[in-house]
Design a protein around this motif. Structure first.
Motif, PDB file in Angstrom:
ATOM      1  N   TYR A  34       0.853  -1.247   0.009  1.00 12.69           N
ATOM      2  CA  TYR A  34       0.246   0.096   0.155  1.00 12.69           C
ATOM      3  C   TYR A  34       1.003   1.338  -0.055  1.00 12.69           C
ATOM      4  CZ  TYR A  34      -3.819   3.051   1.089  1.00 12.69           C
ATOM      5  OH  TYR A  34      -4.926   4.122   0.991  1.00 12.69           O
ATOM      6  N   ARG A  35       1.942   1.072   0.624  1.00 16.58           N
ATOM      7  CA  ARG A  35       3.193   2.319   0.749  1.00 16.58           C
ATOM      8  C   ARG A  35       4.397   1.608   0.436  1.00 16.58           C
ATOM      9  NH1 ARG A  35       2.438   6.236   5.489  1.00 16.58           N
ATOM     10  NH2 ARG A  35       3.943   7.074   4.418  1.00 16.58           N
ATOM     11  N   LEU A 192       2.147  -3.451   4.636  1.00 17.68           N
ATOM     12  CA  LEU A 192       1.503  -4.718   4.309  1.00 17.68           C
ATOM     13  C   LEU A 192       0.386  -4.835   4.644  1.00 17.68           C
ATOM     14  CD1 LEU A 192       4.605  -6.844   3.631  1.00 17.68           C
ATOM     15  CD2 LEU A 192       3.513  -5.371   1.799  1.00 17.68           C
ATOM     16  N   ASP A 193      -0.150  -4.148   5.909  1.00 12.52           N
ATOM     17  CA  ASP A 193      -1.588  -4.417   6.308  1.00 12.52           C
ATOM     18  C   ASP A 193      -2.542  -3.957   5.556  1.00 12.52           C
ATOM     19  OD1 ASP A 193      -1.036  -1.810   6.693  1.00 12.52           O
ATOM     20  OD2 ASP A 193      -1.736  -1.558   8.716  1.00 12.52           O
ATOM     21  N   ARG A 194      -2.235  -3.401   4.490  1.00 11.91           N
ATOM     22  CA  ARG A 194      -3.165  -3.106   3.167  1.00 11.91           C
ATOM     23  C   ARG A 194      -2.238  -3.380   1.962  1.00 11.91           C
ATOM     24  NH1 ARG A 194      -6.104   2.841   4.538  1.00 11.91           N
ATOM     25  NH2 ARG A 194      -7.416   2.074   5.958  1.00 11.91           N
ATOM     26  N   LEU A 195      -2.813  -3.990   0.988  1.00  7.13           N
ATOM     27  CA  LEU A 195      -2.094  -3.852  -0.405  1.00  7.13           C
ATOM     28  C   LEU A 195      -3.060  -3.095  -1.339  1.00  7.13           C
ATOM     29  CD1 LEU A 195      -1.952  -7.925  -0.490  1.00  7.13           C
ATOM     30  CD2 LEU A 195      -0.216  -6.120   0.345  1.00  7.13           C
ATOM     31  N   ARG A 196      -2.524  -2.950  -2.527  1.00  5.72           N
ATOM     32  CA  ARG A 196      -2.865  -1.888  -3.476  1.00  5.72           C
ATOM     33  C   ARG A 196      -2.944  -2.648  -4.815  1.00  5.72           C
ATOM     34  NH1 ARG A 196      -0.462   3.603  -3.341  1.00  5.72           N
ATOM     35  NH2 ARG A 196      -2.212   4.042  -2.024  1.00  5.72           N
ATOM     36  N   SER A 259       2.200  -9.574  -1.297  1.00  5.12           N
ATOM     37  CA  SER A 259       2.283  -8.546  -2.312  1.00  5.12           C
ATOM     38  C   SER A 259       3.316  -9.140  -3.612  1.00  5.12           C
ATOM     39  CB  SER A 259       3.248  -7.544  -1.735  1.00  5.12           C
ATOM     40  OG  SER A 259       3.396  -6.333  -2.689  1.00  5.12           O
ATOM     41  N   GLY A 260       2.908  -8.746  -4.615  1.00  6.12           N
ATOM     42  CA  GLY A 260       3.807  -9.166  -5.818  1.00  6.12           C
ATOM     43  C   GLY A 260       3.042 -10.272  -6.479  1.00  6.12           C
TER      44      GLY A 260
END
Length: 273
Positions: A34-35, A192-196, A259-260
């Motif tokens: 997310y960031r 990583l507690d949020r993803l985009r 992620s990824g």
């Protein structure tokens, strides 16, 4: 012309497949943090120690690394001693009080005829000089306080702290390496507690989407969908692909999503407000 039963069945199947292909559009992208922040050093110097390693979970404000600050600490002690020094101020205050008393006395003597105007003028000059010296002492004290704050700020800048709650994914510099203004990045921290997930949505489907809308997506081949929230719908379309960039936010508090990895969005699926 009358169709035979078998031909009619085949025609119906082909028609259904054609209609389904029109309405079912599945697009793919990859999840990402997310960031993602390249954590820099605000001051140049030799990296004294690195307190985390790759994979470490960190919280916002946590000390990650430290630049050598021994010289600055010594400078701060000197500055603090200078701020505490009050002898010059007490001397200036005593001189000012004496000159003020002398001026008052000469003015009274002048009114009584026991002093000359020249003596009064000299007393006024001495009082003005004492006032100026008092002002100079006060200004010097303010400058010493500002110097103390400047050094304290430099010391704080030599502490490399985490800008967010996240995970360290890369260490760029080890203890003993020099951090310069042209190469200030020490490590990379991601949230990583949020993803985009950023998708290119066909123009024909963009009118069905609104910011804040919840949609189901499939992450990394998982057959169970997870909820994602539409966070950004680009106001500009890509003329070459006839699509619009749409950013989804995927909550990942449990950390079970990576992620990824591939993220699929079935635009023909159900949408939830």
């Amino acid at each position: 012309m009358k169709r035979k039963p078998i031909q009619w069945t085949a025609w119906c199947i082909l028609t259904c497949i054609s209609v389904a292909s029109v309405h079912a559009i599945e697009i793919e992208t990859f999840t990402q943090p997310y960031r993602s922040v390249d954590v820099p050093a605000a001051e140049m110097g030799v990296l004294e120690e690195v307190l985390v390693e790759e994979g470490s979970r960190v919280s916002e404000g946590q000390l990650l690394a430290q630049i050598d600050d021994r010289v600055l600490r010594a400078s701060l002690e000197i500055a603090e001693a200078a701020v505490r020094a009050t002898s010059s101020q007490r001397a200036a205050e005593a001189e000012l009080a004496l000159c003020e008393e002398q001026l008052r006395s000469y003015r009274e003597l002048l009114n009584e005829g026991n002093a000359t105007q020249r003596e009064v003028d000299r007393a006024e000059t001495n009082y003005w000089q004492a006032t100026t010296r008092m002002q100079t002492v006060r200004e010097d004290a303010e400058m010493r306080e500002l110097e103390q704050k400047r050094i304290a700020t430099q010391l704080a800048n030599r502490r490399i702290e985490s800008p967010l709650d996240g995970v360290v994914v890369r260490i760029e510099k080890e203890a003993g390496e020099f951090v310069s203004p042209t190469d200030p990045v020490v490590m990379k921290v991601v949230q990583l507690d949020r993803l985009r997930a950023i998708f290119s949505v066909p123009l024909s489907r963009i009118h069905t989407l609104v910011k804040g809308q919840q949609v189901p997506v499939y992450v990394s081949g998982n057959q169970t969908p997870v909820d994602a929230t539409i966070e950004i719908i680009s106001p500009v379309a890509d003329a070459e692909s006839s699509s619009v960039r749409v950013t989804l936010r995927i909550d990942n508090v449990k950390g079970d999503l990576l992620s990824g990895v591939i993220c699929r969005w079935d635009l023909g699926g159900s949408f939830r407000d």
